[in-house]
Structures are given as C-alpha cells and as structure tokens.
Design a protein around this motif. Sequence first.
Motif, short mmCIF file in Angstrom:
data_model
loop_
_atom_site.label_atom_id
_atom_site.label_comp_id
_atom_site.label_asym_id
_atom_site.label_seq_id
_atom_site.Cartn_x
_atom_site.Cartn_y
_atom_site.Cartn_z
N LEU A 137 0.83 -1.21 0.00
CA LEU A 137 0.00 0.00 0.00
C LEU A 137 0.86 1.26 0.00
O LEU A 137 0.57 2.22 -0.72
N LEU A 138 1.90 1.27 0.80
CA LEU A 138 2.74 2.46 0.91
C LEU A 138 3.69 2.65 -0.27
O LEU A 138 4.12 3.78 -0.53
N HIS A 139 4.01 1.56 -0.97
CA HIS A 139 5.03 1.65 -2.01
C HIS A 139 4.51 1.39 -3.44
O HIS A 139 5.28 1.51 -4.38
N TYR A 140 3.24 1.05 -3.57
CA TYR A 140 2.69 0.75 -4.91
C TYR A 140 2.67 2.02 -5.75
O TYR A 140 2.14 3.05 -5.32
N ARG B 95 3.44 9.43 -15.95
CA ARG B 95 3.52 7.97 -15.82
C ARG B 95 3.33 7.56 -14.36
O ARG B 95 3.72 8.29 -13.46
N MET B 96 2.77 6.38 -14.15
CA MET B 96 2.56 5.89 -12.79
C MET B 96 3.88 5.40 -12.21
O MET B 96 4.17 4.21 -12.20
N ASN B 97 4.67 6.32 -11.72
CA ASN B 97 5.98 6.00 -11.15
C ASN B 97 6.13 6.43 -9.70
O ASN B 97 7.18 6.21 -9.11
N GLN C 262 5.66 9.30 -1.82
CA GLN C 262 6.30 10.30 -2.68
C GLN C 262 5.39 11.47 -2.98
O GLN C 262 5.85 12.59 -3.16
N VAL C 263 4.07 11.21 -3.05
CA VAL C 263 3.13 12.30 -3.33
C VAL C 263 2.52 12.85 -2.05
O VAL C 263 1.68 13.73 -2.10
N GLU C 264 2.96 12.31 -0.90
CA GLU C 264 2.46 12.73 0.41
C GLU C 264 0.93 12.67 0.48
O GLU C 264 0.26 13.58 0.97
N GLY C 265 0.38 11.56 -0.03
CA GLY C 265 -1.06 11.37 -0.07
C GLY C 265 -1.61 10.77 1.20
O GLY C 265 -0.89 10.22 2.03
#
Length: 145
Positions: free
Chosen positions: A49-52, A61-63, A68-71
Amino acid sequence: MRALVQRVTKASVTVDDTVVGQIDHGMLALIGVEADDDAARADKLLHKLLHYRMFADDDGRMNCNLQQVEGGLLLVSQFTLVASTAKGLRPSFSSAAPPAHGRALFEHLVDAAGRAWPHMATGRFGADMQVALVNDGPVTFMLET
C-alpha cells in the motif's frame, strides 16, 4: 489479504451520519481478510500500500507511490472482497475470516499503518459504513498477499 485500492482526489467514511475518516488526495484501500491470513500477510500488504506506484510523475507515468506524493491513506474493512463468485448467483463467504480474526488483523494493519504513515484514516470495522470517493483517473487495482 486483499485490498481494492483506488487513487482518489478525496474520500470519506460515514457511520451513523458522522464522518469517522476522511482524506484528500491519496489512496482509498478496501481491505478483505481471509481465514488463513496472518500478521505477516498484513505487514506485506501494508508495504504494498505504501510503495505501490499508482501516482503520476512529472511525465504523467505511474511512477510515484503514496509516500512520494504525500497522499492520504484511508483503510476500510470490507469482507465482501474475499467472496467467491465463481459459481451460482449468490456470493459465498466461506473463505472470509471469522469476525474476531478479521478484526484483529484489520486492527493490526491500522496500527502498523498509523506508525508508518502519518496521513492515515480509517473506517470502523463491522459497522454499516457509507463510503464516498472521487476516483482519480479512474485508477483502481486489486492487491493481494
């Protein structure tokens, strides 16, 4: 364990007309627990969940992952995810975890997620919940451990 994850611009969970969990941009994860699941599978699922990588980078692109997006991460228990639908016209829940086992593993996941990621919210295990979301994309994946 299974998680149906959706990239969202916002999501919330309401129980008895009270919002019990909500996030803005991030991931809504509907969590299903099977009878043979254990803490190790819950930990593996949390890592996924945290790294997908389901969020867009600067090139679209889904990278990028949630961190990383602080979501935000909204975890919601949903035993119907583990239903067998292969035969007949009624789901079978024979592989679902008994309520006490499901609650224990869901709470383990929630506790671990809260320690690993500060932008986390949750629904209420076993409650009649109303889940509202705006799926971004739409982007939806089934993750399994």
